[in-house]
Design a protein around this motif. Structure first.
Motif, PDB file in Angstrom:
ATOM      1  N   GLU A 188      55.309  35.504  47.021  1.00 52.76           N
ATOM      2  CA  GLU A 188      54.656  36.131  45.708  1.00 52.76           C
ATOM      3  C   GLU A 188      53.933  36.754  46.549  1.00 52.76           C
ATOM      4  OE1 GLU A 188      53.445  32.218  43.758  1.00 52.76           O
ATOM      5  OE2 GLU A 188      51.965  33.284  44.183  1.00 52.76           O
ATOM      6  N   ASP A 239      56.242  28.689  53.101  1.00 52.34           N
ATOM      7  CA  ASP A 239      57.092  29.686  52.506  1.00 52.34           C
ATOM      8  C   ASP A 239      57.935  28.970  52.729  1.00 52.34           C
ATOM      9  OD1 ASP A 239      59.802  30.850  53.263  1.00 52.34           O
ATOM     10  OD2 ASP A 239      58.595  31.067  55.246  1.00 52.34           O
ATOM     11  N   ALA A 269      45.345  28.680  52.461  1.00 54.28           N
ATOM     12  CA  ALA A 269      46.692  28.415  52.024  1.00 54.28           C
ATOM     13  C   ALA A 269      46.909  27.568  52.274  1.00 54.28           C
ATOM     14  CB  ALA A 269      47.643  29.046  51.041  1.00 54.28           C
ATOM     15  N   ARG A 304      45.516  35.317  52.859  1.00 54.88           N
ATOM     16  CA  ARG A 304      45.407  34.513  51.523  1.00 54.88           C
ATOM     17  C   ARG A 304      46.953  33.402  52.183  1.00 54.88           C
ATOM     18  NH1 ARG A 304      45.437  38.391  45.934  1.00 54.88           N
ATOM     19  NH2 ARG A 304      43.527  39.294  46.917  1.00 54.88           N
ATOM     20  N   LEU A 305      47.302  34.114  53.163  1.00 57.24           N
ATOM     21  CA  LEU A 305      48.411  32.704  53.561  1.00 57.24           C
ATOM     22  C   LEU A 305      48.269  31.515  54.362  1.00 57.24           C
ATOM     23  CD1 LEU A 305      51.754  32.488  53.173  1.00 57.24           C
ATOM     24  CD2 LEU A 305      51.684  33.766  55.304  1.00 57.24           C
ATOM     25  N   GLY A 330      54.964  26.462  46.364  1.00 57.78           N
ATOM     26  CA  GLY A 330      54.281  27.129  45.423  1.00 57.78           C
ATOM     27  C   GLY A 330      55.368  28.948  45.649  1.00 57.78           C
ATOM     28  N   ARG A 334      54.222  30.143  48.300  1.00 54.56           N
ATOM     29  CA  ARG A 334      53.317  31.453  48.168  1.00 54.56           C
ATOM     30  C   ARG A 334      54.072  33.351  48.826  1.00 54.56           C
ATOM     31  NH1 ARG A 334      49.495  33.307  46.167  1.00 54.56           N
ATOM     32  NH2 ARG A 334      47.033  34.276  47.364  1.00 54.56           N
TER      33      ARG A 334
END
Lengths: 317, 317
Positions: free
Chosen positions: B293, B284, B315, B311-312, B288, B290
């Motif tokens: 977001e 985090d 990723a 999704r985390l 990105g 992520r």
């Protein structure tokens, strides 16, 4: 359980028994939550989440009860989530305390629920935002999250709430304790309850000095100190007014959205972590019993626990 | 810090300041721990870890102080680890309580330390076994782990200890509470302190009934109920005798080693999880963003938190 879309419709229509079931599912981390969460996501964002925290004995339940009354008087629908720190010893006391809330038992626009955090693998950080979404989807305007000030729960509640109210009272031991312990940083508003008692004035003075010194971030919100006497209702209207002002101010500065972003980050991280934990669990219950082997080596001094943890993670990947 | 092998030597030789520094490093989850853990691993396994838990007010500190006295009288070196549940509100009280322990301030064979669990990313489950290893490497024969009975700490302490002592006292509210809350399952021994007070006899009777009903596993250890009056020392010798018998019995049946295996499993899992958590954190803070977001999507109702968590995790892999 019925399908998620129907759940959303019926919550919106005021189905209280269904809301109770949804909250139980959240508490238990039931598998149905995934679908439910997807259905509820677009329906939320409206409720004002107010955290209330303080040591046992400051009169938290009385202040909460008076706050419900004041919010109801202006037409708000009010949810109350009492976060139980899952203590075998204090668990009962928490509910015993709230006899005063009985007066709202027949009010359809008030929903009081206590929730233990131990059933949910992601802990309070994952379970509480879910529960708040349930209240939100059911059309509650305000949700009061009450937590007893023990353990780390008051820090967690500050992360979950839009506004965090820290309650103090005279005669609860050394006021300076509060500062040392970091409650100053989490309070957006302070309430000195039992303000008619000896010592209230000096507690307020001390608190005022500490609030003046503390760093409240770039947007310069100075947490107000509200005096209340919950047993007579004194100061409650003032508290409601301050809470409204806090919201207006936070929306103006953008802190409102920032804070909700922080809450979502915490929630997503907690759920991600719970899912990783589940997989580690699966690794250990599964075939090779890698964890047991590693633990044997650790127990017998052949391997240190950090090296064992590295190997466990590596085995999972 | 000096090199790990030297640390081990100096701990063994009784360097108290160094032990204090090692315990601080554990509390803070300092990077040096990895090397230290590897050096200490082979030096441990000797100390008898006794957990003591109970609600505030049962006289835990007094019983602990008397227990130290009795163990010292027969020549044991005694460590005390007071586990602080990291409460901003109760944190101070825990230490204020232990004025009685001052009498051991000049005794080189007694080491008292209170430890907060919040500094260690793996929590109490990861930090406490490390600390116990520190005491163990320093040659302490018995380590008393004292925890206040709030939050989940008493369940955690039961997992960490070789023997778990649950303290009760008359007049602390409904005795049946205890059963409901699951302390019955964690107690290997029960102490009814303040046994000279009104209500002690009925508390013991009630407890006896519940212990008789509870399932204590296949090896048939029936937890004894020991009466103490810590202010006069009454019953303490009996408690020490029972603790010795518990150990002998557990070693005979193999439960001793099983339990230590369970402790190592918990520790390794907690450390593995902490390492995964660290990586999620890195994801985090890194490029990105992520997590931010995903959290924005969750906050704004475009995505539900479970899907975001998936999704985390994806990723990261």
């Amino acid at each position: 359980m019925i399908d998620p879309e129907t759940v959303r419709e019926r919550l919106r229509a005021g189905d209280r028994r269904l809301l109770a079931r949804v909250l139980s599912a959240i508490e238990d981390d039931a598998p149905v939550l995934r679908d439910l969460a997807a259905a509820l996501a677009p329906a939320t964002g409206h409720a004002y989440v107010i955290g209330l925290t303080g040591a046992p004995g400051v009169g938290k339940s009385s202040v909460t009860a008076e706050l419900i009354g004041a919010l109801r008087a202006r037409g708000d629908r009010v949810g109350v989530l009492a976060v139980d720190p899952s203590s075998p010893f204090s668990g009962g006391a928490l509910l015993g305390d709230r006899v005063r809330m009985q007066e709202y038992a027949l009010d359809d626009a008030v929903f009081i629920r206590s929730m233990a955090s131990r059933g949910h693998l992601g802990g309070l950080s994952a379970a509480a935002p879910q529960a708040l979404r349930g209240f939100d989807a059911a059309g509650y305007d305000v949700v009061l999250v009450e937590t007893v000030g023990v353990g780390q729960s008051e820090v967690e509640v500050a992360r979950i709430a839009d506004a965090c109210v820290v309650l103090l009272a005279p005669g609860m031991g050394d006021g300076v304790q509060a500062a040392k312990a970091g409650v100053l940083e989490i309070g957006d508003l302070f309430v000195v309850n039992k303000a008619d008692r000896d010592g209230a004035q000096s507690l307020i003075r001390e608190l005022r000095g500490m609030v003046a010194l503390a760093d409240h971030g770039p947007d310069d919100w100075k947490p107000p100190i509200v005096r209340t006497v919950a047993t007579t209702g004194e100061g409650i209207a003032d508290l409601v007014g301050r809470l409204d002002r806090f919201r207006a101010e936070a929306e103006r500065t953008g802190r409102w959205q920032d804070r909700r972003l922080g809450r979502a980050e915490t929630e997503v991280s907690a759920l991600a972590l719970a899912s990783l934990r589940r997989r580690l669990g699966a690794a250990d219950s599964g075939g090779g019993d890698r964890l047991v082997e590693l633990a044997e080596d650790v127990r017998d001094g052949r391997l240190d626990p950090y090296a064992a943890a590295d190997r466990l993670v590596a085995a999972r990947e």
